[in-house]
Design an enzyme around this catalytic site. Sequence first.
Site, short mmCIF file in Angstrom:
data_model
loop_
_atom_site.label_atom_id
_atom_site.label_comp_id
_atom_site.label_asym_id
_atom_site.label_seq_id
_atom_site.Cartn_x
_atom_site.Cartn_y
_atom_site.Cartn_z
N ASP A 177 -12.83 2.13 4.81
CA ASP A 177 -11.72 2.01 5.75
C ASP A 177 -12.20 1.44 7.09
O ASP A 177 -11.40 1.15 7.97
CB ASP A 177 -11.06 3.36 5.97
CG ASP A 177 -10.06 3.69 4.86
OD1 ASP A 177 -9.72 2.77 4.09
OD2 ASP A 177 -9.64 4.86 4.76
N CYS A 225 -10.39 2.60 -4.97
CA CYS A 225 -10.47 2.99 -3.57
C CYS A 225 -10.54 4.51 -3.54
O CYS A 225 -9.96 5.18 -4.39
CB CYS A 225 -9.19 2.50 -2.88
SG CYS A 225 -8.97 3.10 -1.20
N ASP A 246 0.84 -1.20 0.00
CA ASP A 246 0.00 0.00 0.00
C ASP A 246 0.88 1.25 0.00
O ASP A 246 2.05 1.22 -0.42
CB ASP A 246 -0.97 -0.07 1.21
CG ASP A 246 -2.28 0.65 0.95
OD1 ASP A 246 -2.30 1.89 1.05
OD2 ASP A 246 -3.29 -0.01 0.64
N LYS A 257 -3.93 -0.85 -6.79
CA LYS A 257 -4.99 -0.23 -5.97
C LYS A 257 -4.92 1.27 -6.24
O LYS A 257 -3.94 1.93 -5.89
CB LYS A 257 -4.74 -0.53 -4.49
CG LYS A 257 -5.76 0.11 -3.56
CD LYS A 257 -5.53 -0.32 -2.12
CE LYS A 257 -6.36 0.46 -1.13
NZ LYS A 257 -5.98 0.16 0.25
N TRP A 258 -5.95 1.78 -6.88
CA TRP A 258 -6.00 3.21 -7.29
C TRP A 258 -6.81 3.96 -6.25
O TRP A 258 -8.02 3.80 -6.17
CB TRP A 258 -6.64 3.28 -8.67
CG TRP A 258 -6.82 4.66 -9.24
CD1 TRP A 258 -7.31 5.77 -8.63
CD2 TRP A 258 -6.52 5.06 -10.58
NE1 TRP A 258 -7.34 6.83 -9.49
CE2 TRP A 258 -6.86 6.43 -10.70
CE3 TRP A 258 -6.01 4.41 -11.71
CZ2 TRP A 258 -6.71 7.13 -11.90
CZ3 TRP A 258 -5.86 5.12 -12.89
CH2 TRP A 258 -6.20 6.47 -12.98
N ASP A 259 -6.14 4.80 -5.51
CA ASP A 259 -6.77 5.51 -4.39
C ASP A 259 -7.05 6.97 -4.77
O ASP A 259 -6.51 7.49 -5.76
CB ASP A 259 -5.80 5.43 -3.20
CG ASP A 259 -6.48 5.56 -1.86
OD1 ASP A 259 -7.65 5.96 -1.81
OD2 ASP A 259 -5.83 5.27 -0.84
N MET A 260 -7.84 7.65 -3.98
CA MET A 260 -8.17 9.06 -4.22
C MET A 260 -8.66 9.62 -2.89
O MET A 260 -9.75 9.27 -2.45
CB MET A 260 -9.27 9.11 -5.29
CG MET A 260 -9.55 10.44 -5.89
SD MET A 260 -10.86 11.29 -5.01
CE MET A 260 -11.28 12.55 -6.16
N ASN A 261 -7.83 10.44 -2.25
CA ASN A 261 -8.06 10.74 -0.84
C ASN A 261 -8.44 12.18 -0.51
O ASN A 261 -8.20 12.63 0.61
CB ASN A 261 -6.81 10.36 -0.03
CG ASN A 261 -6.76 8.87 0.19
OD1 ASN A 261 -7.66 8.29 0.77
ND2 ASN A 261 -5.71 8.23 -0.30
C1 DGJ Z 1 -6.99 5.33 2.07
C2 DGJ Z 1 -7.35 3.91 1.79
O1 DGJ Z 1 -8.70 3.69 2.01
C3 DGJ Z 1 -6.51 2.99 2.64
O2 DGJ Z 1 -6.87 1.66 2.42
C4 DGJ Z 1 -5.07 3.21 2.31
O3 DGJ Z 1 -4.80 2.81 1.00
C5 DGJ Z 1 -4.70 4.68 2.52
N1 DGJ Z 1 -5.60 5.55 1.79
C6 DGJ Z 1 -3.29 4.95 2.08
O4 DGJ Z 1 -2.96 6.26 2.16
#
Ligand code: DGJ
Length: 718
Positions: free
Chosen positions: A541, A519, A359, A469-473
């Site tokens: 999460d 994600c 990750d 795993k393509w994330d976007m936070n």
């Molecule tokens: C948010 C994701 O939901 C988590 O699983 C993890 O990948 C973190 N970001 C990593 O910064």
Amino acid sequence: MSIRFDQEKFIIETKNTAYVFALYDHRFPVHLYYGSRQQEYSGEIPKHYRSFSPYYEKYGMVFSPDCALSECPFFGHGDFRTAAIKIRNQDGNSVTSFEYENYEIIKGRRTPNGLPFAEPDENTQTLIINMKDDLTGCKLSLFYTVFADADIITRSFTLQNQGTQTVKLEKAMSLTLDIEEGDFDYITLYGGHATERHYQREHVGFGMQSVCSRRGASSHQFNPFMAVCEHTADEDHGLVYGFNFVYSGSFLNEIEKDPNGRIRIQTGLGEENFGFLLAPSQTFDAPEAVMTCSQEGLNGMSVRFHRFIRQHILPKDPIIPRPVVLNTWEASYFDIDQEEMLRYAKAAADCGIDMLVMDDGWFGKRDDDTTSLGDWFVHKKKFPNGLAPLIRQIKETGLKFGIWIEPEMVNPHSELYQKHPEWCLQAPGRELLLSRHQLVLDFANPEVIDYLEDLFEQTLGDLDIDYIKWDMNRHMCSVASPALPAEQQDETSFRYMLGVYRLFRWFQNRFPQVMIENCSGGGGRYDLGMMKYSTQIWTSDMTGPKQRILIQHGSALAYPPCVMSCHVSDFDGLTSDPGKLDFAFRVATGGVLGYEMKLPDMPENVKETIAAQIQEYRRYESLIINGDFYRVHNPVDSPYYSYYFISPEKDELLAVCLKAEAGATEKLTMCFQVPEDARYIEEATGKEYTGRALKEGFSFETQPEANAYSLFHFTRIS
Ligand code: DGJ
């Protein structure tokens, strides 16, 4: 033939449903019927008028745009309800008026430019209704694409400026369904980070009811799914209309009940976060919206959506069977390096896990979340030899390898931002607001995507990866693009999504063997747009089993369990309690199983339990991935969440009842949709049942303790 024009009516039929509309005076498409398929559709266009409703002189007071059930309501010309299409014309006003020109029926479908869409099969047909606004010269084509076997009709439109002046599309709703008076409820999914997609059911009252996202992502807060059902409808009975949107950005879902009781339902991009300038000869393609109709209650709707998503939205599984992953995030966060990854790999392989997912934390100088997004090159201190030898060693243990990325973001503390501060979304003169220390890259600027494609090619191109795993936070504010001229700034949000989809397609084409898991800070982009490119989505999460039940229940209302990525973690130290660990596993097998804990440091008994869990999961996996899913007890109104998976051939059935809280023993009954003349055997007891008996109700006693479950596995014997 799914579509026909018969006695002045357009009739669209799917396996179980029909959708009918007609033309009023060959000018305006007026809705007549959406429901069960019938021999004949005798509905006439009702003649409605009420005081203060505008009318065309030609028709007198028998037809008012304000009273008609419209297939395409436009703004400002006689219909006071919420509009689907609003266009600012060359005179500066937004009065819009389209009239029917002609229709076409085509095999297959028209594919929208740059957007995700439902894949057609050999039976797919599309009805195109072409309309014209004489003043602007705009041609509006309404698309009704029919997936007959799935009982799904999708709606979208294109707007072509065939005039001589530039116009601006100011509101774009891809789907309108006007229905006659009735006592209806609506169901939406609301939540937040770690509380995604909780079920909400409300009565449709007079006036406007809506959910939307203004966040630039479909969001944790409100999902684009929506259902409108008879007030009396339950899981298995009653009329239910279901809607969704094949799009991942801001959206608007509207339900308006006018004072006469008629209800307008709409799904689309809305107007608040959208605008699109169309110069002469330019075309705008709207995203696709999806609808279904079930007379068999909410389960009927869910099963139709699930099948449709499996068959027409999701990419083909690149890895079969789906890998059980071990993800490093919840146990190690940024604290990963070569040695730690190998420790994880060894422990994972020993337990029968299929894939190790590295990750966040492997790139730039990423030791915490303040830095390095955008710097997609290997963290030299953590991986001095690069990733290739690490992946080789991981593969030697028999595992596959997955890696995390967050391509849409940039930290101000990054080399990328130092070089290209103009590459993030920003409004001139406004302070840049951070979220998780990060800014959003301007994906409306094609140069940014070009750059990222080159960078990921350099960093990942030669690596033997199996999964991304393509994330976007973070969500977007100051949604303005330095790359667009002032008059096109309202296009930023939509163009951003086109950029995101472009990069997804690049990854899909460049790494066809790779499975993408989507994600967004958990499940913040759990939508049909993302599902077009991602085999599965990280649901939330929140991995606490009790809290997860509500999230999984809401998610599975609209989306199939095969997209729902569910990890057993050490939430609240649950691995030290065998009962809790077992319960967490039972909850996680409501979808695609994975793990997220410091496995190398777990005691032997936990590792053994996990190995046994994976073996058990393998027995039911194909039912979970490919079977139909029916809810029985709803965790919102009861202490139980019970459901069952049944194979398409109805020869295998797995029933599960989960109960997180302690409570008195009760006798529960589950009714299964199985053929009455079939016979089944239940595995644990060896008892035989007729299909009729299982349909009428299978009863069992619940356990009194917390974290309890009951599980019954039936196999058809004749
Ligand atoms: C948010 C994701 O939901 C988590 O699983 C993890 O990948 C973190 N970001 C990593 O910064």
